[in-house]
Design a protein around this motif. Structure first.
Motif, mmCIF file in Angstrom:
data_model
loop_
_atom_site.group_PDB
_atom_site.id
_atom_site.type_symbol
_atom_site.label_atom_id
_atom_site.label_comp_id
_atom_site.label_asym_id
_atom_site.label_seq_id
_atom_site.Cartn_x
_atom_site.Cartn_y
_atom_site.Cartn_z
ATOM 1 N N VAL A 700 -7.890 11.477 -3.872
ATOM 2 C CA VAL A 700 -8.109 10.025 -3.740
ATOM 3 C C VAL A 700 -9.003 9.873 -2.523
ATOM 4 O O VAL A 700 -8.543 9.864 -1.388
ATOM 5 C CB VAL A 700 -6.777 9.262 -3.558
ATOM 6 N N GLU A 701 -10.307 9.763 -2.765
ATOM 7 C CA GLU A 701 -11.259 9.960 -1.672
ATOM 8 C C GLU A 701 -11.472 8.729 -0.798
ATOM 9 O O GLU A 701 -12.142 8.835 0.236
ATOM 10 C CB GLU A 701 -12.607 10.428 -2.218
ATOM 11 N N ARG A 702 -10.919 7.578 -1.173
ATOM 12 C CA ARG A 702 -11.095 6.388 -0.335
ATOM 13 C C ARG A 702 -9.843 5.530 -0.425
ATOM 14 O O ARG A 702 -9.384 5.183 -1.519
ATOM 15 C CB ARG A 702 -12.317 5.584 -0.795
ATOM 16 N N ILE A 703 -9.259 5.207 0.733
ATOM 17 C CA ILE A 703 -8.079 4.346 0.809
ATOM 18 C C ILE A 703 -8.272 3.372 1.961
ATOM 19 O O ILE A 703 -8.613 3.776 3.083
ATOM 20 C CB ILE A 703 -6.786 5.169 1.027
ATOM 21 N N GLN A 704 -8.061 2.090 1.684
ATOM 22 C CA GLN A 704 -8.156 1.039 2.707
ATOM 23 C C GLN A 704 -9.492 1.103 3.454
ATOM 24 O O GLN A 704 -9.536 1.088 4.683
ATOM 25 C CB GLN A 704 -6.976 1.133 3.681
ATOM 26 N N THR A 705 -10.564 1.175 2.701
ATOM 27 C CA THR A 705 -11.960 1.184 3.163
ATOM 28 C C THR A 705 -12.346 2.461 3.890
ATOM 29 O O THR A 705 -13.469 2.575 4.375
ATOM 30 C CB THR A 705 -12.290 -0.022 4.074
#
Length: 752
Positions: A700-705
């Motif tokens: 999951v390569e992007r979380i919360q910007t």
């Protein structure tokens, strides 16, 4: 002239809640000296502010500059005792976390957010019986023409001889006059008593008595003879009565030896049921610690344990730090659950912390599970832990028969229910309801549908902050990201091509509820997921309804798969066993098997027996096949072989270095720098058995910007990994600009 006889100021080291691998030395004013001890909370100055820290001990030497004074010591006694201070030092070293941040996590929020003194407990006016009236004749004489007074007297007897005025008035519908009359007759007196805010105090506890089976008796006797500081794995199949073994062992620890205990549960949902069981044996000796309570309730429980007023602490992960006096045992129920891992600093695993705390305290640590983690099983096989087995279900229960429904062979149907519930499962539900029994359905996906997709161009509605699809929710209609909680209105058109029709894909618990209500209109349904259990007592209310037979079908996410014991549940259905089975994570198969085995264990706990139906598109997967046959040994053998090459725990030790930032390019660059730094450091220091993998984008390569890359470290031994982790966190240069972060997650439960 200087008087050389003047004693030097006393100096102490203080750990501050900051990302600093060092303590600071302060001088103790004479008027605070008695209150400033190792483990005490103190207020100390830093440039431009005041900070609340923990005294770690006397300073070994004076600093090169004159130390500043401790400003305040709020409490009369230390907040952390020597054993907890030592445990904190181990956590700091093992997980490469600054000591001040560890100590902050070990205390209730009310004691870390304020420098106010430890609040005095509230008191309540209690009516206490002072005279026994053992015969009917004595009662008739004492209460001639005063039936209300007799009701008060006998209610007090049933409450253990005392009760508060408000409770007595409410239960009997009487006034203060009847209460005061008992005092005037010399039968009772008013006393002020410390009142602990305990939200579980009003729950009615049924004192069930069960005679241990031969297997349970052998396990109880073995635990009683376990040397102090040892760890025991209690491997008992679902329904084998592990809780009774815990209770009987702790009866010895608490009542015979006069010691205290900690009982850890993996989910808040299990806390009410566990508390009820333990209070049925230990009464008010049980205190509850979990995040669903208010700060005041948690603090009252913490204070009662620290004072020795309560002997047993029950709660999820953070209860491992409970200040239990004379600790004699720690029980970690369902030890395999990944919820025992803390995902914020300090990133500790409560099971491993429990083992270390028990060893430091000379207590026995009991790890219980029907499906132990592979790390725990390996330790038991290598005789680091003692292994005790409960191979049979207790009482009238027997393991349920398990069938697999191959979803790839299901006929295509226009019926919405048929796309979710197979013909076999629908028929089984009908038979269960007709028989007046209960059913549990597992669907490990919340919301109405998994995602929304344009049928024309295939575009999926995704979160603007995270690399993940938005989940469709109803009531109110909205799209929600389950990672950052971003919410937006339903989309009326495709954002890419403008298409006016959007299709809902997959199914969540909300849609399952709608379909079940339409197909079984007279059935009483209860949904249990994050959306329905956000209220303080939502978990307990739902489970209490199931226990009272006010629910026919309980369905929800994985929180319904663990620890629940309802003898009238004769059917368990798994709607989609494939959720999570193919995730890019080395524990995916293990988690799938554990979840299937645990939820299957909810069926057949009573004399009626039970049946389990697992719907899957991968019926040949070894996790599914081993769950069908209840064959933990076969699953472990196959899974361990798969962890040998490439090597993953328990074959090796693991640490995940996560680099994140708001700019993708700079995040990738820093991840590469971290990987290079790790390899160079290993080579320069000659640390053996360490391997660095990566960098690579996180699954999951992007979380919360924030963009996420990771570097995985594998180690053959624990010690070199500790040294490398500490060196990375304390010395690897992270640019101050660009909002870049580097996090070390040791012993990760997931690499997602």
């Amino acid at each position: 002239m200087i008087d050389d006889s003047t004693p030097a100021a006393r100096l102490v080291d203080v750990a501050l809640p900051a990302p600093l691998f060092r303590s600071y030395t302060y001088a103790v004013p004479d008027d605070l000296s008695a209150r400033v001890q190792a483990g005490s909370r103190v207020v100390v100055p830093l440039p431009g502010k005041k900070v609340l820290g923990i005294v770690t001990g006397e300073a070994a030497k004076a600093p090169p500059v004159a130390p500043k004074l401790v400003l305040a010591a709020p409490d009369a006694a230390p907040a952390l005792d020597p054993a907890l201070l030592q445990l904190g030092r181990w956590i700091s070293e093992y997980y490469a976390t600054p000591l001040g941040l560890v100590y902050r996590a070990m205390l209730p929020a009310a004691m870390t957010s304020s420098a106010k003194p430890d609040r005095a407990p509230k008191t309540e006016r209690m009516l206490v019986l002072t005279t026994e009236l053992p015969t009917l004749l004595e009662r008739e004489r004492a209460f001639a023409r005063a039936p209300k007074q007799r009701e008060v007297y006998e209610l007090l007897e049933s409450m253990g001889g005392k009760g508060s005025g408000p409770v007595l008035r409410e239960r009997l519908g009487t006034t203060d006059a009847a209460l005061q009359a008992l005092v005037k007759k010399g039968l009772a007196r008013w006393e002020r008593e410390t009142r602990m805010r305990d939200p579980f105090a009003g729950r009615r506890v049924v004192r069930a008595q069960h005679a241990p089976t031969d297997d349970q008796r052998r396990a109880i006797d073995a635990l009683r003879g376990t040397p102090a500081g040892d760890t025991v794995l209690l491997h008992g199949i679902t329904g084998s009565g592990k809780t009774l073994v815990y209770l009987e062992f702790l009866r010895e620890v608490v009542e015979q030896r006069g010691q205290g205990a900690i009982v850890l549960v993996p989910e808040i949902a299990l806390t009410p049921q566990t508390v009820d069981r333990f209070r049925s044996v230990f009464g008010d000796s049980v205190a509850v610690l979990h995040s669903g309570l208010s700060d005041g309730e948690r603090h009252d429980a913490w204070r009662a344990l620290a004072a020795g007023e309560r002997r047993i602490a029950v709660g999820p992960r953070s209860a491992v730090f409970a200040p239990v006096q004379r600790l004699g045992a720690i029980v970690v129920d369902e030890e395999h659950e990944q919820t025992y891992k803390q995902h914020e600093t300090p990133r500790y695993h409560a099971r491993d912390v429990a083992i270390v705390r028990a060893r430091l305290a000379g207590a026995v640590c009991v790890l219980g599970s029907a499906t132990p983690s592979l790390e725990t099983w390996r330790n038991a096989q290598d005789r680091r832990y003692r292994l005790l087995a409960l191979p049979e279900r207790a009482g009238a229960g027997r393991l349920p028969h398990v069938d697999v429904v191959d979803l790839t062979k299901q006929p295509i149907s226009a019926d919405p229910l048929r796309r979710v519930v197979s013909v076999e499962l629908e028929a089984a539900l009908e038979r269960t309801l007709d028989a007046g029994d209960q059913a549990i359905l597992l669907l490990n996906r919340r919301g109405y549908s998994a995602f929304v997709q344009c049928p024309s161009c295939g575009d999926v509605a995704t979160c603007p902050n995270c690399a993940i699809s938005l989940t469709d929710h109803r009531g109110p209609d909205r799209l929600v990201c389950h990672y950052c909680q971003h919410v937006e209105p339903p989309r009326r058109a495709c954002a890419r091509c403008g298409g006016a029709t959007l299709a809902r894909r997959g199914i969540g618990t909300q849609q399952l509820e709608q379909l079940l209500a339409e197909r079984f209109p007279t059935a009483r349904l209860a949904r249990m997921d994050v959306d329905t259990t956000s209220g303080k007592w939502a978990h307990a209310e739902i489970l209490d309804r199931v226990a009272r037979r006010e629910v026919d079908i309980l369905f929800g996410t994985q929180m319904i798969a663990k620890g629940l014991d309802f003898p009238d549940v004769t059917l368990v259905g798994v709607i989609d066993a494939d959720v999570g089975i193919n995730l890019p994570d080395f524990r995916a198969s293990e988690r799938c098997f554990q979840l299937l085995a645990q939820v299957a264990g909810r069926a057949g706990r009573g004399p009626k027996g039970g049946r389990v139906l697992i719907q899957t598109r991968a019926p040949g997967h070894h996790a599914v096949q081993c769950a069908v046959t209840h064959d933990y040994a076969r699953f472990v053998a196959e899974e361990l072989e798969g962890r040998r090459f490439p090597a993953y725990p328990p074959t090796v030790r693991l640490a995940n270095v996560i680099v994140s930032g708001v700019v993708q390019e700079s995040t990738q660059q820093l991840a590469q720098q971290a990987a290079d730094w790790l390899r160079e450091t290993i080579a320069a220091r000659g640390w053996p058995g360490l391997t660095v993998m990566g960098p690579a984008p996180c699954p999951v390569e992007r979380i919360q910007t924030r963009w996420r890359w990771h570097v995985v470290i594998k180690s053959e031994q624990a010690a070199p990994l500790s040294k490398l982790g500490r060196a990375l966190v304390s010395t690897f240069p992270v640019p101050s600009a660009g909002e870049l972060r580097v996090v070390l997650d040791r012993d990760p439960v997931s690499l997602l």
